[in-house]
Design a protein around this motif. Structure first.
Motif, PDB file in Angstrom:
ATOM      1  N   ALA A 280      55.849 -42.451  13.714  1.00 23.43           N
ATOM      2  CA  ALA A 280      56.415 -43.643  13.078  1.00 23.43           C
ATOM      3  C   ALA A 280      55.317 -44.473  12.423  1.00 23.43           C
ATOM      4  O   ALA A 280      55.483 -44.995  11.312  1.00 23.43           O
ATOM      5  CB  ALA A 280      57.162 -44.485  14.119  1.00 23.43           C
ATOM      6  N   PHE A 281      54.190 -44.576  13.089  1.00 23.52           N
ATOM      7  CA  PHE A 281      53.041 -45.299  12.520  1.00 23.52           C
ATOM      8  C   PHE A 281      52.575 -44.625  11.228  1.00 23.52           C
ATOM      9  O   PHE A 281      52.371 -45.288  10.199  1.00 23.52           O
ATOM     10  CB  PHE A 281      51.916 -45.341  13.556  1.00 23.52           C
ATOM     11  CG  PHE A 281      50.560 -45.668  13.009  1.00 23.52           C
ATOM     12  CD1 PHE A 281      50.248 -46.964  12.608  1.00 23.52           C
ATOM     13  CD2 PHE A 281      49.577 -44.684  12.904  1.00 23.52           C
ATOM     14  CE1 PHE A 281      48.978 -47.273  12.107  1.00 23.52           C
ATOM     15  CE2 PHE A 281      48.317 -44.985  12.406  1.00 23.52           C
ATOM     16  CZ  PHE A 281      48.021 -46.274  12.009  1.00 23.52           C
ATOM     17  N   LEU A 282      52.428 -43.313  11.266  1.00 28.28           N
ATOM     18  CA  LEU A 282      51.939 -42.587  10.081  1.00 28.28           C
ATOM     19  C   LEU A 282      52.921 -42.715   8.918  1.00 28.28           C
ATOM     20  O   LEU A 282      52.513 -42.802   7.753  1.00 28.28           O
ATOM     21  CB  LEU A 282      51.718 -41.104  10.420  1.00 28.28           C
ATOM     22  CG  LEU A 282      50.663 -40.824  11.502  1.00 28.28           C
ATOM     23  CD1 LEU A 282      50.618 -39.324  11.813  1.00 28.28           C
ATOM     24  CD2 LEU A 282      49.290 -41.330  11.077  1.00 28.28           C
ATOM     25  N   ALA A 283      54.209 -42.745   9.247  1.00 23.24           N
ATOM     26  CA  ALA A 283      55.233 -42.891   8.198  1.00 23.24           C
ATOM     27  C   ALA A 283      55.242 -44.317   7.645  1.00 23.24           C
ATOM     28  O   ALA A 283      55.209 -44.518   6.426  1.00 23.24           O
ATOM     29  CB  ALA A 283      56.599 -42.529   8.767  1.00 23.24           C
ATOM     30  N   ASP A 284      55.239 -45.287   8.539  1.00 31.81           N
ATOM     31  CA  ASP A 284      55.289 -46.697   8.119  1.00 31.81           C
ATOM     32  C   ASP A 284      54.146 -47.063   7.181  1.00 31.81           C
ATOM     33  O   ASP A 284      54.331 -47.818   6.228  1.00 31.81           O
ATOM     34  CB  ASP A 284      55.172 -47.637   9.330  1.00 31.81           C
ATOM     35  CG  ASP A 284      56.424 -47.651  10.163  1.00 31.81           C
ATOM     36  OD1 ASP A 284      57.435 -47.059   9.719  1.00 31.81           O
ATOM     37  OD2 ASP A 284      56.404 -48.244  11.260  1.00 31.81           O
ATOM     38  N   ARG A 285      52.960 -46.586   7.497  1.00 29.23           N
ATOM     39  CA  ARG A 285      51.802 -46.959   6.683  1.00 29.23           C
ATOM     40  C   ARG A 285      51.618 -46.035   5.485  1.00 29.23           C
ATOM     41  O   ARG A 285      50.639 -46.163   4.758  1.00 29.23           O
ATOM     42  CB  ARG A 285      50.508 -46.917   7.530  1.00 29.23           C
ATOM     43  CG  ARG A 285      50.571 -47.672   8.799  1.00 29.23           C
ATOM     44  CD  ARG A 285      50.837 -49.165   8.576  1.00 29.23           C
ATOM     45  NE  ARG A 285      51.299 -49.767   9.811  1.00 29.23           N
ATOM     46  CZ  ARG A 285      50.490 -50.292  10.719  1.00 29.23           C
ATOM     47  NH1 ARG A 285      49.207 -50.322  10.516  1.00 29.23           N
ATOM     48  NH2 ARG A 285      50.978 -50.808  11.824  1.00 29.23           N
ATOM     49  N   GLY A 286      52.518 -45.059   5.364  1.00 31.92           N
ATOM     50  CA  GLY A 286      52.401 -44.156   4.228  1.00 31.92           C
ATOM     51  C   GLY A 286      51.139 -43.306   4.277  1.00 31.92           C
ATOM     52  O   GLY A 286      50.562 -42.961   3.245  1.00 31.92           O
ATOM     53  N   ILE A 287      50.701 -42.967   5.479  1.00 29.18           N
ATOM     54  CA  ILE A 287      49.443 -42.221   5.597  1.00 29.18           C
ATOM     55  C   ILE A 287      49.623 -40.770   5.168  1.00 29.18           C
ATOM     56  O   ILE A 287      48.754 -40.205   4.512  1.00 29.18           O
ATOM     57  CB  ILE A 287      48.887 -42.358   7.035  1.00 29.18           C
ATOM     58  CG1 ILE A 287      48.379 -43.814   7.219  1.00 29.18           C
ATOM     59  CG2 ILE A 287      47.780 -41.351   7.313  1.00 29.18           C
ATOM     60  CD1 ILE A 287      48.031 -44.203   8.622  1.00 29.18           C
ATOM     61  N   VAL A 288      50.746 -40.177   5.549  1.00 31.38           N
ATOM     62  CA  VAL A 288      51.045 -38.813   5.065  1.00 31.38           C
ATOM     63  C   VAL A 288      52.515 -38.733   4.658  1.00 31.38           C
ATOM     64  O   VAL A 288      53.333 -39.590   5.021  1.00 31.38           O
ATOM     65  CB  VAL A 288      50.742 -37.722   6.125  1.00 31.38           C
ATOM     66  CG1 VAL A 288      49.238 -37.552   6.298  1.00 31.38           C
ATOM     67  CG2 VAL A 288      51.406 -38.031   7.453  1.00 31.38           C
ATOM     68  N   ASP A 289      52.834 -37.671   3.916  1.00 28.75           N
ATOM     69  CA  ASP A 289      54.190 -37.533   3.371  1.00 28.75           C
ATOM     70  C   ASP A 289      55.130 -36.851   4.374  1.00 28.75           C
ATOM     71  O   ASP A 289      54.707 -36.421   5.454  1.00 28.75           O
ATOM     72  CB  ASP A 289      54.149 -36.805   2.024  1.00 28.75           C
ATOM     73  CG  ASP A 289      53.582 -35.392   2.132  1.00 28.75           C
ATOM     74  OD1 ASP A 289      53.461 -34.856   3.269  1.00 28.75           O
ATOM     75  OD2 ASP A 289      53.255 -34.804   1.080  1.00 28.75           O
ATOM     76  N   GLU A 290      56.396 -36.745   3.993  1.00 24.21           N
ATOM     77  CA  GLU A 290      57.416 -36.206   4.895  1.00 24.21           C
ATOM     78  C   GLU A 290      57.130 -34.780   5.371  1.00 24.21           C
ATOM     79  O   GLU A 290      57.235 -34.486   6.559  1.00 24.21           O
ATOM     80  CB  GLU A 290      58.796 -36.264   4.220  1.00 24.21           C
ATOM     81  CG  GLU A 290      59.425 -37.656   4.239  1.00 24.21           C
ATOM     82  CD  GLU A 290      59.713 -38.169   5.652  1.00 24.21           C
ATOM     83  OE1 GLU A 290      59.953 -37.350   6.568  1.00 24.21           O
ATOM     84  OE2 GLU A 290      59.656 -39.390   5.859  1.00 24.21           O
TER      85      GLU A 290
END
Lengths: 442, 442
Positions: free
Chosen positions: B79-89
């Motif tokens: 969720a953290f990686l998604a929220d901050r846009g660190i990596v794609d789906e």
């Protein structure tokens, strides 16, 4: 109860084991002797700054607040202490109910300090205050060492952003605290995802040499990166030949390429050459990021070069030659009982051979000159002189065991910028010197 | 699954955030380019030892095993990686299923190493092997730095026991790992309760100056301590006057007093004087423990003095001037696909200006001379010469993602003692010098 702020991606239930055994054996002996409840004042200070440094930076205060609130002895810990015979039954019973109920005052996070500055003051019974020694010193000694290095680097960098990227050079959890301390000291971002997760510090990073070597050519690697991360990415251009790489980078990403990173070689020379090349290719806005064993001196030496950002690893997380502060936690006053009105008497070690300290519960204030520039760190044990009353440095952090001074990390970062700006200009000279303010005892 | 071995008193569910952001962005780009599954070999090595050091000590291997097994991306992390846009789906989906399934070989914990020694080798897909870079380097760089300092100190101490007491000088969790590494390097015990809890390292400690100052007199303090902890305790004798304190100590505890501790002053002089005094008082068996900013040189200078044990803090946990190793994690070979039989090709960074490395998957062996003393660290990429086959240094640590080389900490400690003893005698000279073994590439 808040989760312990250990710089962890996850919470841990207690900080009580981050403690030297002798804190507990002293407790046991004092409980038996009837002296454990004597009202006591401990202070954290350093006798000197690291050789040649002109000021110190308080960091870790926010982590101390959580460590104190979470300092409990749960069943697992008590079982360990019992099994190993570390303390006796009455002490175990006392610890089972323990929580810190005293008061803590201190320099707020980000403030600067000097030799003798009472950066933190812990008051309570001897029993409760002595137990906190180890964990408070661990946090302040580590975090302040990193923040001091960060502050020197951010001063040297002028307005250019600094990226913390030292996680791989220090313990994996010290790295998280180091990223936090670096932010307080003026860094803009970190490579460490755990620091982003735990402290909301902006994270950055794109690729390493391995990514280029994974592909069949540098061109393939750059294409893969731009395809996935977009033209605003930072391409690493020193795997083979820098000039060829820059040509290829702009060819693939176009003149809108975000940045190139140079991680080896003569950074000064390369920065000029790459800037010229980028401009010639029309990539006027493409930034240059340099990374490669930088410290504050290397950063300063690049001040005139066309560099847009610095990435700093090893030298930051190891305090640029001074990986720990020499903060100590000393009993400076105590009463004969635990009564709130019992008289506090100054105490101090007195033997020959150094390590002496000044007894008494202290205040501290920073005296300004006529131009509003700091001119002395004034430390005293008596009443505060009227003219210094509103220049006092210690603030209330914990009251009756409850943290009362939580703040966002940006508040500490801003405070540091302001505190450093209030010092004489020679504070940010990188050359070795004396503390920029004298400490005066009154 | 084992709890993550982070040196914590409690387990944490994942080590995956102890990772630099670029590991994940490289993963994303490689997934999209179709290169993420290429079989890859990464190696950990140093280009040089710290200035003047004659050997390095591998430590942290046991912690790496647990960090690797617990390297998972749970819902909070995703969720953290998604929220901050660190990596794609697609990358998030890939990470959700991730666990390391590759192989790791390395020098066993406690072994010595030299420049170029491939102390660890990670094989798997690029995707899975690149992700482990940061956490593996954090652990090895920190723990090995402390173990190297510990080894020099334990060599200098001869057979006398060393006590690790540096918790207050380093991050509270780095302290736990430091106590562990110190034990590997030859220390006997630690003051850090968390290290006792987590790693079963013997803990020690009795009292500080604050305990003496809490009481109305040194006599009262010693009486309280002996009453509670028994006559076998260690009394701290340098709060006021050492000679008076020793008299009082023996008077109160009797000649069976366990030990006295001296924490300031001229330790050499005081040790002789206190020994003479103790003997004159009939306290022939009372030991003398010295503590006070000791390092390997100070320990060596006390070799002839009547000292029974050394307590070491700051200089141990900060690696005695070298708080981190310069270990790096480099892609040295890769295939064009993920097929098990795909040919591995050596790769290496080649640009001018340093940081080059030698490509190819390496073996290492220690060649002995006719007397059985080590004479060279031999590193090669081809077949292992027959005469070195049974002198190979890398052992299997992780097979198909599963740790296969867990061992008690004492095994690493014993291994270090044996490895150091197998080096030429000049290895344990404290003076600055070259690495005691040359590294030969074949």
């Amino acid at each position: 109860m808040n989760a312990a702020d250990l710089g962890l991606p996850v919470a841990v239930p207690s900080t009580s084991l981050f403690t030297d055994r002798y804190e507990l054996t002293m407790l046991q002996a004092a409980l038996r002797a009837g002296t454990a409840e004597r009202r006591s004042v401990f202070e954290v200070f350093t006798r000197r700054l690291p050789e040649g440094r002109r000021y110190g930076v308080v960091a870790g205060t926010g982590r101390v607040l959580d460590a104190v609130e979470n300092f409990r002895f749960d069943a697992d810990v008590l079982a360990f202490l019992a099994d190993r015979g570390i303390v006796d039954e009455p002490t175990l019973a006392w610890l089972a109910d323990f929580r810190f109920r005293g008061d803590i005052w201190g320099y707020p996070e980000g403030e600067v300090y000097f030799p003798g500055s009472p950066v933190m003051r812990v008051e309570g019974s001897f029993a409760e205050a002595v137990l906190l020694e180890t964990v408070i010193l661990s946090i302040l000694n580590h975090d302040s060492a990193v923040a001091a290095a960060a502050s020197r680097m951010s001063a040297a960098a002028g307005g250019r952003p600094l990226i913390e990227m030292g996680a791989r050079r220090t313990h994996e959890l010290a790295a998280v605290a180091a990223a936090r301390a670096a932010y307080v000291g003026g860094f803009a971002s970190t490579s460490d995802l755990a620091a982003g997760f735990r402290y909301n510090i902006p994270t950055v990073g794109t690729s390493a040499h391995a990514f280029t070597l994974l592909h069949d050519s540098e061109r393939d690697a750059f294409t893969a990166q731009v395809d996935s991360l977009g033209g605003g990415t930072t391409l690493l251009v020193d795997t083979f030949d820098v000039t060829e790489a820059v040509d290829t980078a702009v060819e693939i990403a176009g003149p809108e390429l975000g940045a190139v990173r140079i991680d080896s070689g003569d950074l000064l020379l390369l920065a000029y050459r790459v800037r010229q090349q980028l401009d010639a290719l029309g990539a006027f806005k493409t930034k240059i990021v340099v990374t490669s064993d930088l410290d504050e001196y290397a950063i300063a030496s690049l001040a005139a070069a066309p560099v847009d950002a610095y990435g700093v690893g090893t030298q930051l997380v190891t305090g640029s030659g001074h990986p720990t502060c020499s903060m100590v936690y000393k009993l400076v006053a105590r009463a004969d009982s635990g009564e709130p009105d019992a008289e506090l008497r100054p105490v101090a070690k007195k033997s020959m051979g150094g390590k002496t300290s000044i007894g008494g519960r202290k205040w501290a204030a920073r005296r300004l000159d006529a131009d509003g520039v700091a001119e002395a760190e004034v430390v005293g044990t008596g009443p505060v002189p009227a003219e210094l009353a509103d220049r006092q440095l210690l603030v209330e952090l914990v009251r009756d065991g409850k943290a009362v001074a939580r703040e966002p990390l940006d508040a500490a970062r801003d405070r540091h910028t302001a505190a450093r700006a209030g010092l004489p200009m020679s504070a940010t000279q990188l050359s070795r010197g004396e503390p920029v303010l004298p400490t005066e005892y009154v």
